[in-house]
Design an enzyme around this catalytic site. Structure first.
Site, PDB file in Angstrom:
ATOM      1  N   CYS A 152      -3.047 -11.907   9.174  1.00 25.57           N
ATOM      2  CA  CYS A 152      -2.996 -10.652   9.957  1.00 25.57           C
ATOM      3  C   CYS A 152      -2.038 -10.397  11.330  1.00 25.57           C
ATOM      4  CB  CYS A 152      -4.062 -10.140  10.542  1.00 25.57           C
ATOM      5  SG  CYS A 152      -5.923 -10.710  10.141  1.00 25.57           S
ATOM      6  N   LYS A 165       1.892 -10.445   9.649  1.00 22.04           N
ATOM      7  CA  LYS A 165       1.766  -9.465   8.230  1.00 22.04           C
ATOM      8  C   LYS A 165       1.893  -8.554   9.209  1.00 22.04           C
ATOM      9  CE  LYS A 165      -1.352  -7.440   7.613  1.00 22.04           C
ATOM     10  NZ  LYS A 165      -2.944  -7.379   6.553  1.00 22.04           N
ATOM     11  N   TYR A 202      -5.763  -5.880  -0.713  1.00 24.64           N
ATOM     12  CA  TYR A 202      -5.141  -6.017   0.476  1.00 24.64           C
ATOM     13  C   TYR A 202      -3.472  -6.555   0.315  1.00 24.64           C
ATOM     14  CZ  TYR A 202      -9.769  -5.572   2.734  1.00 24.64           C
ATOM     15  OH  TYR A 202     -10.902  -4.613   3.580  1.00 24.64           O
ATOM     16  N   GLU A 247      -0.407  -4.502   0.337  1.00 29.30           N
ATOM     17  CA  GLU A 247       0.310  -4.856   2.341  1.00 29.30           C
ATOM     18  C   GLU A 247       1.930  -5.249   1.933  1.00 29.30           C
ATOM     19  OE1 GLU A 247      -3.534  -5.026   5.195  1.00 29.30           O
ATOM     20  OE2 GLU A 247      -2.435  -6.904   4.680  1.00 29.30           O
TER      21      GLU A 247
END
Ligand code: NDP
Length: 456
Positions: free
Chosen positions: A48, A51, A177, A181
């Protein structure tokens, strides 16, 4: 003399393990946490946080383009990938330091090494055995790379976060996801990005309108989506790679990334030998108290494969510590957990998808699609989509979905409303903030006509 060396040994210093250990330590328990890699775990070191920093960094490219429509002249803006990666790594070092300090401040012993469960109360690390009344398994997950000829040439998100140079052409396998991303990061910085998905659409599990809207938006930004496509092999081809597909065609790329899901990190951890039941994916099966099939062994976070999100792991760690170290029995409510995809534009969702809602309720749908104010002058062809799913019988809002700038920030607030059981009438009675995109969520008055949205 104490029966055990520790009250709690936690294996894994990621989001769930750190929260549980810190709290237990703060409540007076004697706690050790064992970590074989970096303190902070997937979210802070390999997921998280790095990223999102790359998403923020890459998105400036669009800001610069958009600024022109507002009178700015932006000349000579260039991007230095290496500078971004080293700035990001400096921040991760800082965060790791904070995590270690927080643990030490809570009197938690930090043990570097790989912890393996030797028996229901014993963990072996660096050739030493130590015992605990309770063992908490919080080892998270790891990227899964499917088997195909040449799979050794591909990278996962772990390596994508630390590439020495930005690939000019990248093939990303997967449409979840992580794939979406990273596709956004590389595309925003100018790479040619091809997303390979085995099904017809990206983001399985999300609302259909979210899936199709985001696919449309990222395709407008130049990301190529190859649907119903399977990879056959990857071969070295000069300085790059040749990616062969099932239909016999190929793409040449500088880098091939796989983002086809993650699996719990339970292999060779001694869990099965200690009697811990794992599911078919290797996840630790736990009850509502995070207890495994062995009385003294518990698990939280991605290793349990419930909802694999950092805030969920943190809350699982919290309720575990409250229950067993603060005489405050708590379980976690897994309903209406909001989540986001940090694509460009981003996605924010909370509650049921239309499909899930229709399976249980008769629904009314409200959908708004519009050009965000910023793009009236920037000229960018980007549209925002917002959707509300409402229970016809009770008027309760069952789901809120958004694709567009600030969607994660907006949906976080609406998650509180859904947690409180808000009705559409209460949304309608809420005065909007003007001019914002978010106000659209409280001003959608006309449901999607019946023929477009037949009753379930
Ligand atoms: P996801 O499970 O989200 O997506 C996996 C993707 O890979 C799907 O598109 C799936 O296709 C495809 N796939 C799976 N197996 C194969 C295969 N053998 N060949 C080709 N394609 C395949 O996994 P991610 O890796 O993207 O993310 C892992 C988890 O990490 C997420 O579930 C999420 O919980 C978490 N995460 C959360 C983030 C956030 O909250 N912003 C960000 C990043 C990760 P199909 O649709 O056909 O099944």
């Amino acid at each position: 003399m104490a029966r055990f060396d520790y009250d709690l040994i936690t294996i894994g210093a990621g989001s769930g393990g750190v929260r549980a250990s810190r709290l237990a330590g703060r409540y007076g328990a004697k706690v050790a946490v064992i970590e074989e890699s970096r303190y902070g775990g997937t979210c802070v070191m390999r997921g998280c946080v790095p990223k999102k920093l790359l998403v923020i960094g890459s998105h400036f490219a669009q800001h610069f383009e958009d600024a022109v429509g507002f009178g700015w002249t932006i000349q000579g803006a260039t991007h230095d990938w290496g500078a971004m990666i080293s700035a990001k790594n400096k921040e991760l070092d800082r965060l790791e330091g904070i995590y270690k300090r927080l643990l030490r401040d809570a009197n938690v012993s930090l043990i570097d090494g790989r912890g393996v469960i030797a028996d229901p109360h014993t963990v072996e690390v660096n050739g030493q055995r130590m015992t605990a009344e309770k063992i908490l398994v919080a080892v998270g997950g790891w990227p899964v790379v499917p088997e195909f000829p040449g799979h050794e040439h591909v990278i996962s998100s772990n390596e994508a976060l630390d590439l020495p140079t930005r690939p000019k052409r990248i093939v990303i396998i997967g449409g979840g996801y992580i794939a979406v991303e990273f596709a956004g990061v590389f595309a925003a910085l100018g790479s040619v990005v091809t997303l390979i998905i085995r099904s017809g659409q990206i983001l399985r599990g999300f609302d259909q309108d979210v899936r199709s809207t985001l696919a449309e938006e990222i395709e407008k930004d130049g990301i190529k989506i190859r649907r119903d496509c399977r990879i056959r092999s990857v071969e070295k081809a000069g300085a790059g790679y040749s990616v062969m597909f099932d239909l016999g065609d190929e793409i040449i790329a500088d880098c091939v990334m796989v983002a086809t899901g993650r699996a719990p990190n339970t292999a060779t951890l001694g869990l099965k030998e200690a009697g811990v039941t794992l599911n078919t994916k290797g996840a630790v099966k736990v009850d509502e108290w995070n207890r495994s099939s062995v009385e003294s062994i518990f698990a939280v976070g991605d290793v349990t494969d419930r909802i694999n999100l950092t805030p969920v792991a943190i809350n699982e760690g919290r309720v575990f510590a409250e229950t067993f170290f603060n005489k405050n029995p708590l379980t976690l409510d897994y309903t209406n957990v909001a989540s986001a995809v940090f694509s460009q534009p981003p996605v924010g969702v909370v509650g049921f998808t239309e499909e899930e809602a229709r399976a249980k309720h008769k629904v009314r749908l409200f959908i708004s699609r519009f050009k965000p104010m910023k793009h009236t002058l920037s000229g960018r062809d980007e549209r925002t989509m917002m959707k509300l799913i409402v229970d016809r019988a009770t008027d309760k809002v069952l789901g809120c979905h958004m694709v567009g700038d600030d969607a994660p920030e907006i949906i976080q607030g609406l998650a509180v409303a859904l947690k409180c059981g808000a009705t559409k009438a209460q949304f309608d009675a809420t005065v909007g903030i003007h001019p914002t995109a978010a106000e659209e969520f409280v001003t959608m008055r006309d449901p999607v006509p019946e023929k477009e949205a037949p009753e379930a």
